[in-house]
Scaffold this motif. Sequence first.
Motif, PDB file in Angstrom:
ATOM      1  N   LYS A 253     -37.375 -50.324 -81.719  1.00  0.00           N
ATOM      2  CA  LYS A 253     -38.240 -49.275 -82.009  1.00  0.00           C
ATOM      3  C   LYS A 253     -39.328 -49.368 -81.531  1.00  0.00           C
ATOM      4  O   LYS A 253     -40.186 -50.421 -81.565  1.00  0.00           O
ATOM      5  N   ASP A 254     -40.006 -48.436 -80.628  1.00  0.00           N
ATOM      6  CA  ASP A 254     -41.155 -48.410 -79.840  1.00  0.00           C
ATOM      7  C   ASP A 254     -42.329 -47.956 -80.747  1.00  0.00           C
ATOM      8  O   ASP A 254     -42.010 -47.136 -81.951  1.00  0.00           O
ATOM      9  N   TRP A 255     -43.457 -47.944 -80.386  1.00  0.00           N
ATOM     10  CA  TRP A 255     -44.826 -47.556 -81.042  1.00  0.00           C
ATOM     11  C   TRP A 255     -45.630 -47.224 -79.966  1.00  0.00           C
ATOM     12  O   TRP A 255     -45.922 -48.099 -78.928  1.00  0.00           O
ATOM     13  N   ALA A 256     -46.672 -46.534 -80.298  1.00  0.00           N
ATOM     14  CA  ALA A 256     -47.900 -46.089 -79.301  1.00  0.00           C
ATOM     15  C   ALA A 256     -49.028 -45.580 -80.263  1.00  0.00           C
ATOM     16  O   ALA A 256     -48.950 -45.104 -81.215  1.00  0.00           O
ATOM     17  N   PRO A 257     -50.178 -46.094 -79.685  1.00  0.00           N
ATOM     18  CA  PRO A 257     -51.272 -45.686 -80.548  1.00  0.00           C
ATOM     19  C   PRO A 257     -51.603 -44.144 -80.609  1.00  0.00           C
ATOM     20  O   PRO A 257     -51.273 -43.635 -79.619  1.00  0.00           O
ATOM     21  N   GLY A 258     -52.093 -43.799 -81.747  1.00  0.00           N
ATOM     22  CA  GLY A 258     -52.222 -42.242 -82.069  1.00  0.00           C
ATOM     23  C   GLY A 258     -51.362 -41.761 -82.953  1.00  0.00           C
ATOM     24  O   GLY A 258     -50.845 -42.481 -83.598  1.00  0.00           O
ATOM     25  N   ARG A 259     -51.568 -40.526 -83.237  1.00  0.00           N
ATOM     26  CA  ARG A 259     -51.143 -39.853 -84.481  1.00  0.00           C
ATOM     27  C   ARG A 259     -49.619 -39.158 -84.321  1.00  0.00           C
ATOM     28  O   ARG A 259     -49.516 -38.905 -83.161  1.00  0.00           O
ATOM     29  N   SER A 260     -48.857 -39.296 -85.597  1.00  0.00           N
ATOM     30  CA  SER A 260     -47.751 -38.623 -85.156  1.00  0.00           C
ATOM     31  C   SER A 260     -47.572 -37.233 -84.939  1.00  0.00           C
ATOM     32  O   SER A 260     -46.592 -36.754 -84.258  1.00  0.00           O
ATOM     33  N   GLU A 261     -48.637 -36.364 -85.140  1.00  0.00           N
ATOM     34  CA  GLU A 261     -49.067 -34.996 -84.912  1.00  0.00           C
ATOM     35  C   GLU A 261     -48.955 -35.053 -83.304  1.00  0.00           C
ATOM     36  O   GLU A 261     -48.586 -33.788 -83.110  1.00  0.00           O
ATOM     37  N   ASP A 262     -49.433 -35.719 -82.867  1.00  0.00           N
ATOM     38  CA  ASP A 262     -49.546 -35.853 -81.355  1.00  0.00           C
ATOM     39  C   ASP A 262     -48.308 -36.548 -80.675  1.00  0.00           C
ATOM     40  O   ASP A 262     -48.320 -36.904 -79.528  1.00  0.00           O
ATOM     41  N   GLU A 263     -47.265 -36.670 -81.469  1.00  0.00           N
ATOM     42  CA  GLU A 263     -45.975 -37.358 -80.869  1.00  0.00           C
ATOM     43  C   GLU A 263     -46.350 -38.969 -80.382  1.00  0.00           C
ATOM     44  O   GLU A 263     -45.634 -39.455 -79.587  1.00  0.00           O
ATOM     45  N   LYS A 264     -47.176 -39.351 -81.155  1.00  0.00           N
ATOM     46  CA  LYS A 264     -47.407 -40.803 -80.830  1.00  0.00           C
ATOM     47  C   LYS A 264     -46.720 -41.718 -82.260  1.00  0.00           C
ATOM     48  O   LYS A 264     -45.999 -41.106 -82.832  1.00  0.00           O
ATOM     49  N   GLY A 265     -47.488 -42.916 -82.255  1.00  0.00           N
ATOM     50  CA  GLY A 265     -47.071 -43.743 -83.420  1.00  0.00           C
ATOM     51  C   GLY A 265     -45.642 -43.869 -83.331  1.00  0.00           C
ATOM     52  O   GLY A 265     -45.014 -44.506 -82.069  1.00  0.00           O
TER      53      GLY A 265
END
Length: 322
Positions: A253-265
């Motif tokens: 499972k990957d992850w990226a800084p930012g909001r899930s609303e912006d398709e991050k996390g």
Amino acid sequence: MILVPAGLVVSIYGMPLPNSSADALSRRKFLAVSGMVPAVLLAQTASVRTLATEIPAAKGSRYPIGLELYSVRGELAKDLPNTLRQVAKMGYEVVEFYAPYFDWTPAYAKEVRSRLDDLGLRCLSTHNHLGAFTPGEGMARAIELNQILGTRCLVLASAGRDDKTLDEWKQLCRQLSDAVEQLKSHGLTAGFHNHQTEWRPIDGDRRILDVIAANTPPEFVLQLDVGTCMEAGADPVAWIKGNPGRIRIIHLKDWAPGRSEDEKGYRVLFGEGVAPWAGIVAAAESVGGVEFYLLEQEGSRFSEFETAQRSLDAWRRFRGQA
């Protein structure tokens, strides 16, 4: 390997399992409930390594790739048979069921096992609540269902409260260690799936996961969820190298800084986040003792099936199998 007539499904006990109609199975629905791992097993039972290597892994890899079925939970709740068919068609070799399976009857578990066998899928691990590791009815039920499914590891999906004291974590470790011993004679073992909270310090510099690793036996599986590790700011490569032979299942499972609303996390696909996959895989296969990998997705900008397909395609490209 035991050869059996076409159409006959054999359980791990060598007993025939009844084939059931697709209609009967499709009427069943997962129940929404709350909330590895290969193992060192008794000599007379098949090890997870043996089970994993019986699966024809993708070309260029001896490590089967699977899917944590929480990734397609909506589709699974609507139509289990079709979900398993689609997952197998994509090219997945292994699946991991999560907590709702615990409500199945043994008869229904046999129907699911028959489906898996027909599709060439294996279920080597399941996610479970704490009741599955508690002696009595809960553990007995978990043993029966997992033996039918052909599972080799019961993974604790969540430890519950985040505010446990050090003594409470150690008590949980004692319970899980006892479960390892109790499960051995049934050809099973136990494991733990980390979340963000277990990466925090609890005893000086010691993190909760350090306490869990130190207070459970070597055969107890430390199933690594890479995404939550990254979000917590921990180093997954260092963790793998520090626990040789115990990271036998990895959730990709990957992850990226930012909001899930912006398709991050957690909504990024495999390879789109910040996880150091090359280092993780190198450490897992040289030191960690990984037996198989499970892609996991909590959601994305695509449908569940398309997400699962795109994640698998990305993994294959990473492995040079595309």
